[in-house]
Design a protein around this motif. Structure first.
Motif, PDB file in Angstrom:
ATOM      1  N   SER A  33       0.831  -1.199   0.000  1.00  0.00           N
ATOM      2  CA  SER A  33       0.000   0.000   0.000  1.00  0.00           C
ATOM      3  C   SER A  33       0.869   1.253   0.000  1.00  0.00           C
ATOM      4  CB  SER A  33      -0.899  -0.004   1.238  1.00  0.00           C
ATOM      5  OG  SER A  33      -1.537   1.245   1.404  1.00  0.00           O
ATOM      6  N   GLY A  34       0.359   2.309  -0.626  1.00  0.00           N
ATOM      7  CA  GLY A  34       1.070   3.578  -0.641  1.00  0.00           C
ATOM      8  C   GLY A  34       1.202   4.198   0.732  1.00  0.00           C
ATOM      9  N   LEU A  35       0.375   3.762   1.683  1.00  0.00           N
ATOM     10  CA  LEU A  35       0.475   4.250   3.052  1.00  0.00           C
ATOM     11  C   LEU A  35       1.620   3.583   3.807  1.00  0.00           C
ATOM     12  CD1 LEU A  35      -3.303   4.403   4.097  1.00  0.00           C
ATOM     13  CD2 LEU A  35      -1.804   6.308   3.476  1.00  0.00           C
ATOM     14  N   VAL A  36       2.105   2.494   3.261  1.00  0.00           N
ATOM     15  CA  VAL A  36       3.205   1.769   3.909  1.00  0.00           C
ATOM     16  C   VAL A  36       4.539   2.164   3.284  1.00  0.00           C
ATOM     17  CG1 VAL A  36       4.159  -0.505   4.425  1.00  0.00           C
ATOM     18  CG2 VAL A  36       1.678  -0.147   4.487  1.00  0.00           C
ATOM     19  N   ALA A 198      14.602  12.951  18.930  1.00  0.00           N
ATOM     20  CA  ALA A 198      14.301  13.920  19.989  1.00  0.00           C
ATOM     21  C   ALA A 198      13.311  14.969  19.500  1.00  0.00           C
ATOM     22  CB  ALA A 198      15.587  14.578  20.476  1.00  0.00           C
ATOM     23  N   GLU A 199      13.452  15.389  18.237  1.00  0.00           N
ATOM     24  CA  GLU A 199      12.519  16.380  17.692  1.00  0.00           C
ATOM     25  C   GLU A 199      11.126  15.797  17.510  1.00  0.00           C
ATOM     26  OE1 GLU A 199      15.702  19.145  15.144  1.00  0.00           O
ATOM     27  OE2 GLU A 199      14.530  17.582  14.146  1.00  0.00           O
ATOM     28  N   VAL A 200      11.055  14.521  17.156  1.00  0.00           N
ATOM     29  CA  VAL A 200       9.741  13.874  17.023  1.00  0.00           C
ATOM     30  C   VAL A 200       9.035  13.832  18.369  1.00  0.00           C
ATOM     31  CG1 VAL A 200       8.589  11.662  16.590  1.00  0.00           C
ATOM     32  CG2 VAL A 200      10.315  12.501  14.994  1.00  0.00           C
ATOM     33  N   LEU A 201       9.790  13.522  19.423  1.00  0.00           N
ATOM     34  CA  LEU A 201       9.184  13.319  20.736  1.00  0.00           C
ATOM     35  C   LEU A 201       9.021  14.605  21.542  1.00  0.00           C
ATOM     36  CD1 LEU A 201      11.021  10.045  21.841  1.00  0.00           C
ATOM     37  CD2 LEU A 201       8.723  10.271  20.889  1.00  0.00           C
ATOM     38  N   GLY A 202       9.886  15.588  21.302  1.00  0.00           N
ATOM     39  CA  GLY A 202       9.828  16.741  22.191  1.00  0.00           C
ATOM     40  C   GLY A 202      10.325  18.034  21.594  1.00  0.00           C
ATOM     41  N   ALA A 203       9.858  18.407  20.412  1.00  0.00           N
ATOM     42  CA  ALA A 203      10.256  19.687  19.816  1.00  0.00           C
ATOM     43  C   ALA A 203       9.107  20.200  18.958  1.00  0.00           C
ATOM     44  CB  ALA A 203      11.524  19.538  18.980  1.00  0.00           C
ATOM     45  N   ASN A 204       9.075  21.489  18.780  1.00  0.00           N
ATOM     46  CA  ASN A 204       8.029  22.098  17.943  1.00  0.00           C
ATOM     47  C   ASN A 204       8.609  22.732  16.685  1.00  0.00           C
ATOM     48  OD1 ASN A 204       9.328  24.241  19.092  1.00  0.00           O
ATOM     49  ND2 ASN A 204       7.584  24.950  20.298  1.00  0.00           N
ATOM     50  N   GLU A 205       9.827  22.290  16.318  1.00  0.00           N
ATOM     51  CA  GLU A 205      10.465  22.734  15.086  1.00  0.00           C
ATOM     52  C   GLU A 205      11.558  21.737  14.742  1.00  0.00           C
ATOM     53  OE1 GLU A 205      11.863  26.593  16.053  1.00  0.00           O
ATOM     54  OE2 GLU A 205      13.199  25.904  17.643  1.00  0.00           O
ATOM     55  N   ILE A 213       4.430  15.567  12.027  1.00  0.00           N
ATOM     56  CA  ILE A 213       3.250  16.120  11.343  1.00  0.00           C
ATOM     57  C   ILE A 213       2.885  15.265  10.130  1.00  0.00           C
ATOM     58  CG2 ILE A 213       2.333  18.112  10.114  1.00  0.00           C
ATOM     59  CD1 ILE A 213       2.605  18.503  13.128  1.00  0.00           C
ATOM     60  N   ALA A 214       3.890  14.843   9.358  1.00  0.00           N
ATOM     61  CA  ALA A 214       3.629  14.000   8.187  1.00  0.00           C
ATOM     62  C   ALA A 214       3.008  12.673   8.593  1.00  0.00           C
ATOM     63  CB  ALA A 214       4.935  13.765   7.423  1.00  0.00           C
ATOM     64  N   ARG A 215       3.452  12.108   9.702  1.00  0.00           N
ATOM     65  CA  ARG A 215       2.878  10.857  10.188  1.00  0.00           C
ATOM     66  C   ARG A 215       1.421  11.061  10.596  1.00  0.00           C
ATOM     67  NH1 ARG A 215       4.999   9.178  15.847  1.00  0.00           N
ATOM     68  NH2 ARG A 215       3.748  11.054  16.225  1.00  0.00           N
ATOM     69  N   THR A 216       1.136  12.189  11.244  1.00  0.00           N
ATOM     70  CA  THR A 216      -0.238  12.479  11.667  1.00  0.00           C
ATOM     71  C   THR A 216      -1.157  12.632  10.462  1.00  0.00           C
ATOM     72  OG1 THR A 216       0.607  13.604  13.635  1.00  0.00           O
ATOM     73  CG2 THR A 216      -1.680  14.050  13.008  1.00  0.00           C
ATOM     74  N   ARG A 217      -0.644  13.257   9.391  1.00  0.00           N
ATOM     75  CA  ARG A 217      -1.442  13.458   8.169  1.00  0.00           C
ATOM     76  C   ARG A 217      -1.440  12.230   7.260  1.00  0.00           C
ATOM     77  NH1 ARG A 217       1.682  18.346   7.128  1.00  0.00           N
ATOM     78  NH2 ARG A 217       2.312  17.277   5.221  1.00  0.00           N
TER      79      ARG A 217
END
Length: 259
Positions: A33-36, A198-205, A213-217
């Motif tokens: 799948s394209g989602l994978v 670290a940015e994935v788990l605890g950063a806003n930039e 964000i890409a994973r959420t979308r």
């Protein structure tokens, strides 16, 4: 001529390796799948879109790159200094062993969580985490190289009454340089992974934040494009910085041996 042929052959094999990876990626994307697994074309389109976005380059890529370089510089300073001192002092080497073992065995996500509690979110947290995870790599390579120095050279330095500074740079320095550059390649790759985590788990930039964000979308193409950008940083540091420096050192040692 023979040297030129060897270089061409090596480049050709590297290109062949890249083409094999791209072919395998394309084949897997076709049967899944394209989602994978994002298709190659969609990933490249997302990559070009990100590279052409000045807001991404300034607000995320630039910030992540700055964090990676700062963490690498900090890891080099700590790992190199402690590695040299531990190589010269058995007592310090034994004292640092439990700390080295702990840092190299604790999962990265645990250290991320702990440092988030200590430093909160932001640059200090990301840089200190990455440097803490990479410094032991440099430390152990430098320390082992110090211990492997030819004792006959040290005896010669003693006979000719070398100063400590001259012995450190001319004997230990040349022995440590090769393993040090090898450690830099490993440490740089490790720092890039840890910074993004670290940015994935605890950063806003940063690129890790963009990955989150890409994973959420469920934007798999952008996720893969960000992964390619992260890989390109590691490749750029290795092939355009560390490799030329290491090759220059090798040529210098060969000239010194010939003389």
């Amino acid at each position: 001529m023979r040297k030129h042929q060897k270089i061409v052959k090596r480049v050709a094999w590297r290109i062949a390796g890249v083409l094999v990876l791209i072919a395998a990626w394309h084949w897997i994307s076709q049967i899944s799948s394209g989602l994978v697994v994002a298709p190659v074309g969609e990933t490249l389109s997302a990559l070009l879109r990100l590279i052409g976005d000045s807001a991404f380059l300034r607000g995320h890529f630039g910030i992540s790159l700055e964090r990676m370089l700062c963490a690498l510089a900090l890891a080099v300073c700590i790992g190199l200094a402690l590695g040299v001192l531990a190589g010269l002092s058995p007592e310090l080497r034994t004292t640092l062993e439990p700390l080295r073992w702990m840092l190299m065995t604790v999962p990265g996500v645990v250290i991320v969580m702990v440092f988030m509690l200590w430093f909160g979110m932001g640059n200090i947290m990301v840089i200190t985490i990455a440097a803490t995870m990479a410094a032991p790599i440099i430390y152990i390579h430098v320390m082992d190289a110090m211990l492997m120095v030819d004792r006959s050279l040290l005896e010669m330095a003693r006979v000719y009454n070398f100063s400590f500074r001259k012995k450190l740079f001319c004997i230990y320095g040349m022995a440590v340089a090769g393993p040090f550059f090898s450690a830099l390649v490993v440490a740089a790759g490790n720092i890039i992974r840890v910074v993004v985590l670290a940015e994935v788990l605890g950063a806003n930039e940063g690129m890790g934040y963009c990955l989150s964000i890409a994973r959420t979308r469920l934007d798999t193409a952008e996720l893969y494009a960000l992964a390619l950008i992260s890989m390109s940083i590691a490749g750029g540091l290795e092939f355009f910085l560390f490799r030329p420096m290491a090759n220059k050192l090798i040529r210098k040692r060969q000239i010194g041996s010939a003389v």
